[in-house]
Scaffold this motif. Structure first.
Motif, PDB file in Angstrom:
ATOM      1  N   THR A  17     -60.104 -23.287  54.353  1.00 26.69           N
ATOM      2  CA  THR A  17     -59.375 -22.123  55.156  1.00 26.69           C
ATOM      3  C   THR A  17     -60.494 -21.539  54.925  1.00 26.69           C
ATOM      4  N   GLY A  58     -62.165 -18.050  54.367  1.00 27.44           N
ATOM      5  CA  GLY A  58     -61.941 -16.364  54.410  1.00 27.44           C
ATOM      6  C   GLY A  58     -61.468 -15.729  56.095  1.00 27.44           C
ATOM      7  N   VAL A  83     -56.379 -14.717  54.381  1.00 22.93           N
ATOM      8  CA  VAL A  83     -56.775 -14.936  52.858  1.00 22.93           C
ATOM      9  C   VAL A  83     -57.839 -14.897  52.147  1.00 22.93           C
ATOM     10  N   VAL A 107     -59.721 -21.913  49.952  1.00 22.44           N
ATOM     11  CA  VAL A 107     -60.510 -20.461  51.077  1.00 22.44           C
ATOM     12  C   VAL A 107     -61.935 -21.094  50.548  1.00 22.44           C
ATOM     13  N   SER A 136     -56.260 -19.314  46.835  1.00 18.08           N
ATOM     14  CA  SER A 136     -56.919 -20.917  46.606  1.00 18.08           C
ATOM     15  C   SER A 136     -56.150 -21.580  45.409  1.00 18.08           C
TER      16      SER A 136
END
Length: 343
Positions: A158, A160, A200, A227, A205
């Motif tokens: 994912t 940031g 995030v 992340v 994470s």
């Protein structure tokens, strides 16, 4: 006449109210619940506002509401899970509705015995208008279903700065209200079926799990979220430096161009002014270069010779600067004529 109109209006209202039949609506059915979870049974109802009682029309009101299970009529001695007229209702069953049109029921800490069909009944001040919604809501209790997490983010890393939504669901496809969230084994302060994380960062994470409150055995398989921090462009300072240098060079060239152009304009102006001064000086010298003896000789010459010399003199002056010297020639001719006259 006015009385007759009032009777007509009243009769129309009675007919309109009578056209609205009693009805109970259960928007969600069936409902699948996990043991120990909390579920909500949405419900709405309608009723006649005017009804006939003892030969006259009266305004109808709901005076009692009930919920029971596994009974089609839900009346008399039928056991109820909720009764607005009772003071011994179970705390697990909470009535979230009213006596106006909302009949929603909430069941907390669902047990296997709640695997049943629940029905709502309303009772009015006109007994013949009492009504039960026979369709009911079928509740299925699952004791072995595990929770699972659905994520709004694609599988894998994912980035940031994004916002990630995690939903805790079960095989019953019903979102329990009382949910605990954990990250790497530590319980998070957030609760509820939905967990939103964002924007995030790398510290988000980890492995996320969800479970029913006070029911750790309902925990799900961990959801791993990694992340990836957005890296700054390493070439950005170089690009900025190059752009700044190009702009500085362009500005410098423009300034140099204007400076050189300005200097050229000033030089041309000086040359024009200097040339005019020099010509005036030369005219002055020429007008005084002839001694008096020569002047006498000139005036003794024939008129034709003198005219030729005047023409030559005028031609010389015109050769230097015809346009700039017209006024000066007129002055020189006056001086020359004055000298000749004195002789």
């Amino acid at each position: 006449m006015a009385v007759w109109n009032g009777q007509v209006l009243w009769s129309f209202m009675v007919l309109l109210a009578g056209a609205v039949a009693q009805n109970v609506n259960y928007p969600v059915r069936p409902v699948c619940a996990m043991k120990g979870s909390t579920v909500t049974l949405p419900c709405t109802f309608t009723y006649k506002e005017i009804a006939e009682k003892n030969g006259r029309n009266v305004s109808m009101q709901i005076v009692r509401v009930l919920w029971c299970k596994n009974h089609e009529i839900c009346q008399g001695t039928t056991p109820s899970v909720y009764d607005s007229e009772s003071e011994t209702n179970s705390r697990r069953f909470q009535y979230l509705g009213d006596k106006k049109g909302n009949c929603t029921l909430q069941i907390s800490n669902v047990q296997m015995e709640d695997n049943a069909t629940f029905r709502f009944r309303m009772e009015a001040n006109v007994p013949v208008q009492n009504f039960t919604g026979k369709i009911g809501v079928n509740v299925t209790v699952n004791n072995n279903s595990k929770m699972r997490i659905n994520s709004s983010s694609d599988a894998g890393e994912t980035r940031g700065g994004e916002t990630v939504t995690l939903r805790c669901t079960s095989e019953c496809s019903f979102y329990p209200l009382a949910i605990n969230w954990s990250k790497d084994g530590l319980i998070l302060p957030e609760s509820g079926p939905v967990l939103r994380i964002g924007p995030v960062t790398a510290k988000d994470s980890g492995n996320y799990t969800c479970a029913l409150k006070n029911k750790p055995n309902t925990g799900c398989m961990p959801y791993s979220m990694q992340v990836k921090e957005a890296k700054a462009d390493v070439n950005l300072p170089l690009i900025v430096g190059v752009v700044f240098g190009v702009l500085l060079a362009v500005i410098t060239l423009i300034l140099v161009f204007f400076i050189i152009r300005r200097r050229r304009v000033v030089t041309v102006d000086q040359i024009d002014v200097g040339g005019e001064t020099e010509e005036k000086h030369r005219d002055y010298i020429y007008s005084n270069i002839m001694p008096s003896a020569e002047l006498e000789e000139v005036y003794d010459r024939p008129q034709t010779s003198r005219a030729v010399e005047d023409v030559s003199y005028a031609a010389v002056q015109f050769k230097h600067n015809k346009q700039k010297r017209q006024m000066q020639e007129a002055e020189d001719s006056t001086v020359y004529s004055s000298v000749a006259t004195q002789d």
